[in-house]
Design a protein around this motif. Structure first.
Motif, PDB file in Angstrom:
ATOM      1  N   GLU A 281       3.570  12.260  32.082  1.00  0.00           N
ATOM      2  CA  GLU A 281       4.276  13.690  32.214  1.00  0.00           C
ATOM      3  C   GLU A 281       3.468  14.582  31.174  1.00  0.00           C
ATOM      4  O   GLU A 281       3.001  14.279  30.292  1.00  0.00           O
TER       5      GLU A 281
ATOM      6  N   ASP B  26      12.258   7.395  31.030  1.00  0.00           N
ATOM      7  CA  ASP B  26      11.551   8.735  30.533  1.00  0.00           C
ATOM      8  C   ASP B  26      11.265   8.800  29.253  1.00  0.00           C
ATOM      9  O   ASP B  26      11.744   8.010  28.393  1.00  0.00           O
ATOM     10  N   ASP B  27      10.101   9.634  29.062  1.00  0.00           N
ATOM     11  CA  ASP B  27       9.712   9.881  27.439  1.00  0.00           C
ATOM     12  C   ASP B  27       9.377   8.413  27.058  1.00  0.00           C
ATOM     13  O   ASP B  27       9.482   8.086  25.804  1.00  0.00           O
TER      14      ASP B  27
HETATM   15 MG    MG Z   1      10.200  13.261  30.189  1.00  0.00          MG
END
Ligand code: MG
Ligand code: C2E
Ligand code: MG
Ligand code: MG
Length: 291
Positions: A236, A179-180
């Motif tokens: 995202e 994520d990220d």
């Molecule tokens: Mg994220």
């Protein structure tokens, strides 16, 4: 005391507020009660296929609906839960509830992947792999339907424990997603060794992908790297059609963001005309995707 914040309604629960012991005790108590009295809920945000425009899966995002204060952001209360040693209990509930919901959707004929977010604290808990396996079995869900999102900074920690848990999760067939991505420091060899299956490009780069040469170059590089390593790439925080077009052109496999749909309670995902019902999402922005 803390009601003079920026008017976002979250001031009372700001994690870095002053260290008033009684206030901390009160917060801890409130969070404990939240767990016991079902003030915690999971909302779900669709992840859309860049190729077909179909919903490939959803991300489960935790919500604390406080009886007096209303919804409280996980960015605010997760750090508090971590600090007070409540995160493992909350995290276990998230895993079980996400699997339960996925099982229920499957029983209704919607086979959809569900992603959960794991905290750094959960990656220090040796029981987590067993916890995940038990939840999958309890709700009769195939491991490949569950995605565990782990932020890049946590996944790439030097800690062997975290690496071992990532190994364990992918070992039982669960999809591991970073994520990220782009905000931490990944060792490219770790990405391969750890049997990660997905990279989620951070919103920071998605935001400017259509206006900034640099952001576009970074997204382009991440997509190429990911595909060369056989990883899926998700973007995202997609908020506009221009961002969507740029991301699809660059080859992102999945897109997620307010442009398509906000996180919503599970019952809304199944409503007529909603993403999971196969039809195009409601609203003009979403219609455009299928034009
Ligand atoms: Mg994220
Ligand atoms: P994340 O996993 O990176 O989740 C994405 C966040 O961006 C979510 O915020 C989501 O609502 C928001 N978002 C989605 N689309 C857009 C968009 O188009 N524009 C903008 N500006 N934002 C968008 P949320 O739900 O407040 O969650 C914040 C963070 O809290 C998450 O970041 C995740 O790190 C953490 N979190 C959420 N649920 C859980 C959980 O169950 N367990 C743990 N450990 N952490 C969680
Ligand atoms: Mg996430
Ligand atoms: Mg993020």
């Amino acid at each position: 005391v803390a009601k003079n914040g920026g008017g976002n309604g979250y001031a009372f629960f700001r994690p870095h507020m002053h260290e008033d012991v009684s206030e901390l005790v009160e917060l801890r108590q409130a969070l404990r009660e939240a767990v016991e009295t079902h003030q915690l809920q999971l909302h779900y945000q669709p992840k859309i296929s860049g190729r077909t425009g179909q919903v490939n899966g959803v991300e489960a995002l935790l919500r604390w609906i406080h009886p007096v204060r209303g919804p409280i952001s996980p960015a605010v209360f997760i750090p508090i839960a971590e600090r007070f040693g409540l995160i493992n209990a909350i995290g276990a509930w998230v895993i079980d509830e996400a699997c339960r919901q996925m099982g229920a959707w499957q029983a209704q004929g919607s086979k959809v992947r569900v992603a959960v977010n794991l905290s750094s604290h959960q990656l220090r808990n040796a029981c987590i792999v067993e916890q995940v396996r038990d939840a999958l079995q309890r709700h009769e869900v195939q491991p490949g339907q569950l995605v565990c999102e782990i932020t890049e900074s946590v996944a790439m920690e030097r800690s062997q424990a975290a690496k071992g848990i990532i190994e364990g999760l992918s070992g039982i067939g669960v999809v591991v997603s970073i994520d990220d991505f782009g905000t931490g420091y990944s060792s490219l060899s770790s990405l391969r060794q750890m049997r990660v299956s997905e990279l989620k490009i951070d919103r920071e780069f998605v935001m400017d992908v259509h206006t900034s040469k640099d952001a576009r170059a970074i997204v382009d590089a991440i997509v190429r790297l990911a595909h060369a390593l056989d990883l899926r790439v998700v973007a995202e925080g997609v908020e506009t059609a221009a961002q969507r077009d740029a991301l699809i052109e660059l080859g992102c496999d999945e897109l997620q963001g307010f442009f398509f749909a906000r996180p919503m309670p599970p019952q809304d995902l199944m409503k007529q005309g909603s993403p999971l019902m196969g039809a195009a999402c409601s609203g003009s922005a979403e219609q455009a995707l299928f034009a």
